[in-house]
Design an enzyme around this catalytic site. Structure first.
Site, mmCIF file in Angstrom:
data_model
loop_
_atom_site.group_PDB
_atom_site.id
_atom_site.type_symbol
_atom_site.label_atom_id
_atom_site.label_comp_id
_atom_site.label_asym_id
_atom_site.label_seq_id
_atom_site.Cartn_x
_atom_site.Cartn_y
_atom_site.Cartn_z
ATOM 1 C CB SER A 48 -0.912 -0.016 1.219
ATOM 2 O OG SER A 48 -0.161 0.048 2.406
ATOM 3 C CG HIS A 164 -0.924 -5.430 4.255
ATOM 4 N ND1 HIS A 164 -0.454 -4.652 5.271
ATOM 5 C CD2 HIS A 164 -0.415 -4.896 3.106
ATOM 6 C CE1 HIS A 164 0.300 -3.675 4.771
ATOM 7 N NE2 HIS A 164 0.329 -3.808 3.474
ATOM 8 C CD GLN A 172 -2.174 -1.467 4.951
ATOM 9 O OE1 GLN A 172 -2.349 -1.251 3.773
ATOM 10 N NE2 GLN A 172 -1.163 -0.938 5.626
ATOM 11 C CD GLU A 173 -0.395 -1.906 9.143
ATOM 12 O OE1 GLU A 173 0.083 -1.448 10.192
ATOM 13 O OE2 GLU A 173 0.153 -1.811 8.035
ATOM 14 C CD GLU A 214 2.263 -5.010 7.749
ATOM 15 O OE1 GLU A 214 1.683 -4.653 8.793
ATOM 16 O OE2 GLU A 214 2.734 -4.225 6.918
ATOM 17 C CG ASP A 254 -1.730 1.919 8.504
ATOM 18 O OD1 ASP A 254 -2.353 2.909 8.042
ATOM 19 O OD2 ASP A 254 -0.752 1.415 7.925
ATOM 20 C CD GLU A 296 0.642 3.876 9.761
ATOM 21 O OE1 GLU A 296 0.895 3.289 10.833
ATOM 22 O OE2 GLU A 296 1.092 3.510 8.662
ATOM 23 C CG ASP A 323 2.754 4.912 5.878
ATOM 24 O OD1 ASP A 323 3.797 5.211 5.293
ATOM 25 O OD2 ASP A 323 2.245 3.773 5.772
ATOM 26 C CE LYS A 348 5.574 2.010 5.906
ATOM 27 N NZ LYS A 348 4.325 2.134 5.114
ATOM 28 C CG HIS A 376 6.960 -3.821 9.269
ATOM 29 N ND1 HIS A 376 6.371 -5.053 9.425
ATOM 30 C CD2 HIS A 376 5.935 -2.917 9.417
ATOM 31 C CE1 HIS A 376 5.070 -4.903 9.659
ATOM 32 N NE2 HIS A 376 4.797 -3.621 9.660
ATOM 33 C CE LYS A 399 3.053 0.452 10.310
ATOM 34 N NZ LYS A 399 1.713 0.580 9.753
HETATM 35 P P1 PGA Z 1 3.103 -1.259 3.125
HETATM 36 O O1 PGA Z 1 2.214 -1.233 4.443
HETATM 37 O O2 PGA Z 1 4.457 -1.668 3.495
HETATM 38 O O3 PGA Z 1 2.368 -2.243 2.257
HETATM 39 O O4 PGA Z 1 3.062 0.144 2.558
HETATM 40 C C1 PGA Z 1 2.647 -0.790 5.665
HETATM 41 C C2 PGA Z 1 1.909 0.460 6.082
HETATM 42 O O5 PGA Z 1 1.041 0.965 5.351
HETATM 43 O O6 PGA Z 1 2.202 0.987 7.148
HETATM 44 ZN ZN ZN Z 2 0.657 2.711 6.862
#
Ligand code: PGA
Ligand code: ZN
Length: 439
Positions: A48, A164, A172-173, A214, A254, A296, A323, A348, A376, A399
């Site tokens: 993403s 994911h 997503q998370e 993840e 997230d 996030e 992010d 990142k 990550h 994270k």
């Molecule tokens: P990605 O997801 O590594 O697929 O971008 C992680 C995130 O969105 O934090």
């Molecule tokens: Zn993110």
């Protein structure tokens, strides 16, 4: 003086089975003149991804790895980067990274690829550590001017959705934050216990216990409000494990909302099209009902007006992390600071492409009162550089996925080693990482 003697790059597989680049870089050994030592690093890859991330160079040759080969990036290391660096000494990491940026010459590293550049940048840090007989985080600490004694609070992604997983969850998370402990190892233990308890709860409800990219579970909740069902099972997993949600264990989300935002300025959420104001109301309700301390990418990277409103409405009660919004890029972060958008930034390395720029973004964030969270990518390798980066910069949060998949636990395990090595000096960030948002 420790000159670069050799640089090699190769294709290896990441945690999704796609190729990525690994770099071996040899420098003079400072201890034994005439000998060399090696630093090795590999580069992760997102799914993403933010639109303004530095370019990840892929071969686009459909006959190899579905177009995802990285042979061009490897050629760039071999034919463009190595000849420019071999025989040279870089007393500062920034001098090496500036050279790499100049060689590329584009704003988003689209000529050489951020993957080739970052592989070399990280491997040089590792080679310095090997040559000086110190740990990687000590090299990072000397650049960042930190004490390198902080162990970060892990944000553990125990339930996966969005890009994911394939389970219909827009968010997503779903992460747990074991903040109320004295040591990193105790927090990690709590996280792992909650993860196992969650597995049992899902199993008992007849839901899938397969894991997503993840390492978190990816069940399909059939009800009308799947996100609330997800939050409820996490609450239950926390209490069934003997911990107290809202006291020692909290929740982080997230949304990765750019992925469910469409160009008509609407969010496709639980079967409806919602405006940003509607999304903010959903989050406000959740924050009231659940111990959510961190959100996030709650809105799209293109919805800066919505983000201002989100920050105004929820910024004092919740960590709001950019992010895809900031992509670890100081230019976007500066805009965010000026416009009072978000109050934290995800870090990142491969979004920006060198260690030096990553550290610059982190400095800018902390000088502006923005919290930083080392992260990550969803596609990872066994490389543990981000664990060293977190400790080396005294970053209070990391994270790096759930308590499963070696690509995730490798980072947590490295943090356990660092905690052990620091001994009495180790300080777990704990509640202090979130004190602004704790009532
Ligand atoms: P990605 O997801 O590594 O697929 O971008 C992680 C995130 O969105 O934090
Ligand atoms: Zn993110």
């Amino acid at each position: 003086m420790s000159k670069i003697r050799e640089i090699q790059a190769r294709e290896i597989l990441d945690s999704r089975g796609y190729p990525t680049i690994e770099v071996d870089l040899r420098v003079d050994d400072l201890k034994y003149p005439g000998e060399t030592v090696m630093g090795r690093a590999s580069v992760p890859s997102g799914a993403s991804t933010g639109e303004s991330e530095a370019l990840e160079l892929r071969d686009e040759n459909k006959k190899r790895y579905l177009g995802k080969g990285v042979l061009k990036a490897i050629e760039n290391v071999r034919n463009r980067i190595a000849p420019a660096l071999i025989g040279r000494d870089f007393p500062l990491q920034s001098l090496l990274d500036d050279t790499l940026r100049d060689l590329d010459g584009t704003p988003y590293k689209s000529r050489l690829g951020a993957n080739s550049i970052l592989g070399v940048s990280m491997a040089y840090i590792r080679a310095q550590a090997a040559s000086k007989r110190v740990w990687t985080e000590e090299i990072l600490a000397s650049i960042f001017k930190s004490s390198a004694t902080t162990l970060p609070v892990p944000l553990m992604n125990i339930l996966n959705g969005g890009k994911h997983a394939e389970n219909g969850l827009a968010i997503q998370e779903f992460m747990i934050i074991p903040a109320g402990f004295h040591q990193f190892s105790e927090a990690l233990r709590a996280g792992a216990e909650i993860f196992h308890r969650l597995k049992k709860i899902l199993h008992d409800q007849g839901l899938s216990t397969g894991v997503g990219d993840e390492g978190g579970f990816a069940p399909t909740f059939e009800g009308e409000k799947p996100h609330e069902q997800a939050l409820l099972v996490i609450m239950q997993a926390i209490s069934d494990s003997g911990y107290q949600p809202g006291k020692n264990v909290f929740i982080a989300l997230d949304a990765a909302a750019s992925e469910f935002w469409d160009k008509k300025n609407a969010y496709r959420f639980e079967g409806n099209l919602l405006s940003s104001a509607d999304m903010i109301s959903v989050y406000a309700r959740w924050i009231k009902e659940f111990p959510i301390l961190s959100l996030e990418d709650g809105l799209s990277e293109h919805d800066w007006t919505g983000w201002s409103r989100l920050t105004e409405t929820l910024g004092s009660s919740c960590q709001l992390v950019g992010d895809d919004l900031f992509v670890t890029n100081p230019t976007f972060l500066k805009q965010g600071i000026e416009k009072k958008v978000a109050n934290s930034i995800l870090i990142k390395l491969n979004q920006i492409g060198t260690v030096t720029e990553t550290l610059e973004t982190m400095k800018l964030a902390s000088h502006s009162g923005y919290q930083t969270i080392i992260s990550h990518r969803s596609g990872e390798t066994e490389d543990t550089f981000i664990a060293d980066l977190a400790v080396g910069t005294d970053c209070q949060q990391i994270k790096t996925g759930s308590a499963s998949r070696t690509d995730r636990t490798a980072k947590y395990n490295q943090l356990l080693r660092l905690e052990e090595r620091l001994g009495e000096k180790a300080r777990f960030a704990g509640y202090s990482a979130f004190k602004r948002w704790m009532s």
